[in-house]
Design a protein around this motif. Structure first.
Motif, PDB file in Angstrom:
ATOM      1  N   ALA A 192      16.427  69.957  11.126  1.00 25.96           N
ATOM      2  CA  ALA A 192      17.442  68.919  10.946  1.00 25.96           C
ATOM      3  C   ALA A 192      18.953  69.289  10.767  1.00 25.96           C
ATOM      4  CB  ALA A 192      17.040  67.667  10.233  1.00 25.96           C
ATOM      5  N   ASP A 193      19.055  70.128   9.788  1.00 22.99           N
ATOM      6  CA  ASP A 193      20.305  70.711   9.661  1.00 22.99           C
ATOM      7  C   ASP A 193      20.959  71.572  10.510  1.00 22.99           C
ATOM      8  OD1 ASP A 193      20.616  69.346   7.024  1.00 22.99           O
ATOM      9  OD2 ASP A 193      19.962  71.148   5.920  1.00 22.99           O
ATOM     10  N   ARG A 194      20.034  72.436  11.146  1.00 29.26           N
ATOM     11  CA  ARG A 194      20.393  73.434  12.232  1.00 29.26           C
ATOM     12  C   ARG A 194      20.768  72.484  13.469  1.00 29.26           C
ATOM     13  NH1 ARG A 194      16.639  77.886  12.668  1.00 29.26           N
ATOM     14  NH2 ARG A 194      15.284  76.327  13.374  1.00 29.26           N
ATOM     15  N   ASP A 195      19.981  71.624  13.687  1.00 32.11           N
ATOM     16  CA  ASP A 195      20.334  70.589  14.954  1.00 32.11           C
ATOM     17  C   ASP A 195      21.786  70.107  14.903  1.00 32.11           C
ATOM     18  OD1 ASP A 195      17.869  71.594  15.669  1.00 32.11           O
ATOM     19  OD2 ASP A 195      16.795  69.745  15.295  1.00 32.11           O
ATOM     20  N   ALA A 196      21.804  69.719  13.505  1.00 36.39           N
ATOM     21  CA  ALA A 196      23.266  68.803  13.283  1.00 36.39           C
ATOM     22  C   ALA A 196      24.491  70.036  13.529  1.00 36.39           C
ATOM     23  CB  ALA A 196      23.172  68.273  12.098  1.00 36.39           C
ATOM     24  N   HIS A 197      24.144  71.137  13.094  1.00 32.54           N
ATOM     25  CA  HIS A 197      25.413  72.052  13.297  1.00 32.54           C
ATOM     26  C   HIS A 197      25.404  72.390  14.606  1.00 32.54           C
ATOM     27  CE1 HIS A 197      26.866  76.308  11.946  1.00 32.54           C
ATOM     28  NE2 HIS A 197      27.802  75.542  12.309  1.00 32.54           N
TER      29      HIS A 197
END
Length: 183
Positions: free
Chosen positions: A70-75
């Motif tokens: 999720a954090d990578r997708d948001a980035h």
């Protein structure tokens, strides 16, 4: 002219539920990260008698990017990469098609990411055609292309202590397309 291919001539809609558009990129110089775009739509016009008259148009919803983290997708959706809020779609519009031999084709067109449009050629293998259990005539294609993300303004990176960078410039795009013929 192959009569079986000629019979496939017509307009098709990509079945997003049975298709995937993905990517692979080297991460930290030691492994690959794979991702995909869950939301996409498109149309194909196939000309089985003269493949050079075939066309494709695909729209990909950037906010649907998924790598499983999720954090990578948001980035990836942020201004560091795709800036999905300002540029919600990635698009491909074909400009020509050619049969390379056997079941292999090349579709060339324009890929637009973040308001940057550049040429892209995708080599595709015709996977076949079939009538599904609902009576829909389907065709399938699998293919890939490599791009340099910096060509589309996707330049965020971080230097690694041991040398190299966090995210490779080279990205492999993959396409697994199932499309339904329209009446």
């Amino acid at each position: 002219m192959d009569p079986a291919l000629a019979a496939l001539t017509g307009d098709y809609v990509i079945d997003a539920g049975h298709s995937s558009i993905g990517f692979t990129v080297r991460h930290a110089m030691v492994t690959n990260v794979r991702g995909s775009f869950a939301e996409h739509e498109g149309t194909l016009h196939l000309d089985g008698s003269d493949p050079s008259r075939s066309t494709a148009a695909i729209d990909v919803t950037i906010s649907s990017v998924s790598t499983g983290i999720a954090d990578r997708d948001a980035h990836l959706r942020s201004g560091d990469f795709f800036d999905a809020e300002a540029f919600p779609l990635m698009t491909f519009r074909s400009t020509r098609a050619a049969r390379l031999g056997g079941n292999t084709y090349r579709i060339t067109g324009e890929l637009t990411i973040k308001d940057v449009t550049r040429p892209l050629s995708i080599d595709l293998e015709f996977a076949g055609s079939a009538t599904d259990v609902y009576g829909n005539e389907r065709v399938g294609f699998e293919g890939s292309a490599e791009i340099l993300r910096s060509d589309w303004g996707l330049t965020w990176n971080a230097a690694l202590e041991a040398g190299g960078v966090m995210v490779s410039d080279k990205v492999k795009l993959t396409f697994d397309i199932s499309a339904i013929k329209q009446a």
